[in-house]
Design a protein around this motif. Structure first.
Motif, PDB file in Angstrom:
ATOM      1  N   ARG A 120       0.436  -1.496   0.390  1.00 35.28           N
ATOM      2  CA  ARG A 120       0.080  -0.195   0.106  1.00 35.28           C
ATOM      3  C   ARG A 120       0.935   1.060  -0.092  1.00 35.28           C
ATOM      4  N   THR A 121       2.142   0.968   0.659  1.00 36.04           N
ATOM      5  CA  THR A 121       3.081   2.183   0.298  1.00 36.04           C
ATOM      6  C   THR A 121       3.809   2.584  -0.247  1.00 36.04           C
ATOM      7  N   LEU A 173       7.887   3.308   8.531  1.00 34.07           N
ATOM      8  CA  LEU A 173       6.507   3.933   8.634  1.00 34.07           C
ATOM      9  C   LEU A 173       6.297   2.636   9.870  1.00 34.07           C
TER      10      LEU A 173
END
Length: 274
Positions: free
Chosen positions: A175-176, A238
Motif C-alpha cells: 500500500r505504501t 513506518l
C-alpha cells in the motif's frame, strides 16, 4: 549492470540487515548434503549455491565437496558471508563467495555437480535460471531448491501472531511503495512445476523433511524481525507495526520464561537430475 531477468528490487530487499539475518536464520540442515550426495552418487567436485546470502547454506558443504562457490548479488549479504569465512578453517579454504546472478554464471558448460537454491529460488526468474543451470550442470548433476516453512513449529498462538505480523508488513509495503519499487516474490508451490516444465531434467521430485533446533525468546523474535517484509517496513520509516511488535515480543518472552526450547523447521526440497 544487472543482467536481463534480474530485479534490482529483489536484490536490494536484503540490504541493511545481513548481520541480523545471519544471527537468527537457520543454517541449512546437513541432511541436504546427504540427500543430494546420494542422488549424485559420489563426492561432488563443484557445488554452486545460488542466492547464497550470508553463507548459511554454503558453509555446510565444507569438507563435503572439492570446491564450493556461493553466488550472491547483494553486497551486504556477501560481505557477511566473507566475514564468516575468514574466521573458518580447514575445509572452508575450498569455499569462495562471488558476486553474480543465477541466470548468468561464470563457469563453463558441464562443469558443476550440484546447484542449490536455499530460500532463494522464489526471488529468481525461473526460466532463464533453469536454462543456465542446464548449461553448467554435468550429466547426472543435481539442481535443488529447498525452503523452510515460516514460522517454525512451536506454539499455535505465537505462530499465529508471527504470521499476522508478516502479513500486515507485506500489506503495508504493497500500500505504501510504488509497485515498480516492490520486490517480486514467486509462489514456492510452483517450483516443482518449473523444474518439470523446463525440460532440463530426466527426473524430478519433492522431498519433505524437518529439522529440530534450539531456540530462545531472542531468537524467535529475531526470526520474525529477519523477514524481508518487516525489514522493508522499517526501511520505509513506518511505525504502524510498532505496537503489534511490542505485544509479540512480550508474548514470546512470557512463553519462553528465559529458557531455551526445541523448535522444528519444516523443509520442502524440490530437485531435478540432469
Amino acid at each position: 549492470m544487472i543482467p536481463e531477468g534480474n530485479s534490482r528490487e529483489n536484490i536490494e530487499r536484503f540490504s541493511g540487515f545481513a548481520e541480523l539475518y545471519d544471527r537468527y536464520r537457520p543454517e541449512a540442515p546437513q541432511l541436504v548434503v546427504e540427500l543430494l550426495g546420494n542422488y549424485l552418487g559420489r563426492k561432488p567436485d563443484l557445488v554452486m549455491d545460488l542466492g547464497c546470502g550470508t553463507g548459511l547454506s554454503t558453509l555446510i558443504w565444507g569438507g563435503r565437496a572439492e570446491r564450493v562457490i556461493g553466488v550472491e548479488p547483494n553486497a551486504d549479504m556477501r560481505s557477511e558471508a566473507n566475514r564468516k569465512l575468514k574466521g573458518a578453517a580447514g575445509p572452508a579454504e575450498r569455499i569462495t563467495f562471488v558476486p553474480g546472478y543465477s541466470n548468468r554464471l561464470d563457469t563453463p558448460d558441464n562443469s558443476v555437480d550440484i546447484i542449490t537454491c536455499s530460500q532463494s529460488f522464489h526471488w529468481m526468474e525461473p526460466v532463464s535460471t533453469l536454462k543456465e543451470a542446464h548449461r553448467v550442470l554435468k550429466r547426472g548433476g543435481v539442481f535443488a531448491i529447498y525452503d523452510c516453512d515460516w514460522p517454525p513449529v512451536l506454539n499455535w498462538e505465537l505462530e499465529k501472531e508471527y504470521l499476522e505480523l508478516t502479513e500486515k508488513a507485506d500489506d503495508l509495503v504493497k500500500r505504501t511503495m510504488d509497485k515498480a519499487d516492490q520486490a517480486v516474490k514467486r509462489d514456492k508451490n510452483g517450483h516443482l512445476g518449473a523444474l518439470r516444465d523446463s525440460g532440463a531434467f530426466r527426473f524430478t521430485r519433492e522431498i519433505v523433511f524437518h529439522n529440530a533446533e534450539h531456540c530462545d525468546a531472542e531468537r524467535f523474535i529475531g526470526l520474525a524481525l529477519s523477514q524481508g517484509g518487516i525489514q522493508t517496513v522499517f526501511k520505509l520509516g513506518l511505525t504502524a507495526l510498532d505496537s503489534e511488535l511490542e505485544t509479540f515480543r512480550k508474548h514470546v518472552e512470557d512463553f519462553f520464561q528465559g529458557e531455551s526450547r526445541e523448535i522444528w523447521f519444516g523443509y520442502r526440497l524440490r530437485l531435478g537430475v540432469k
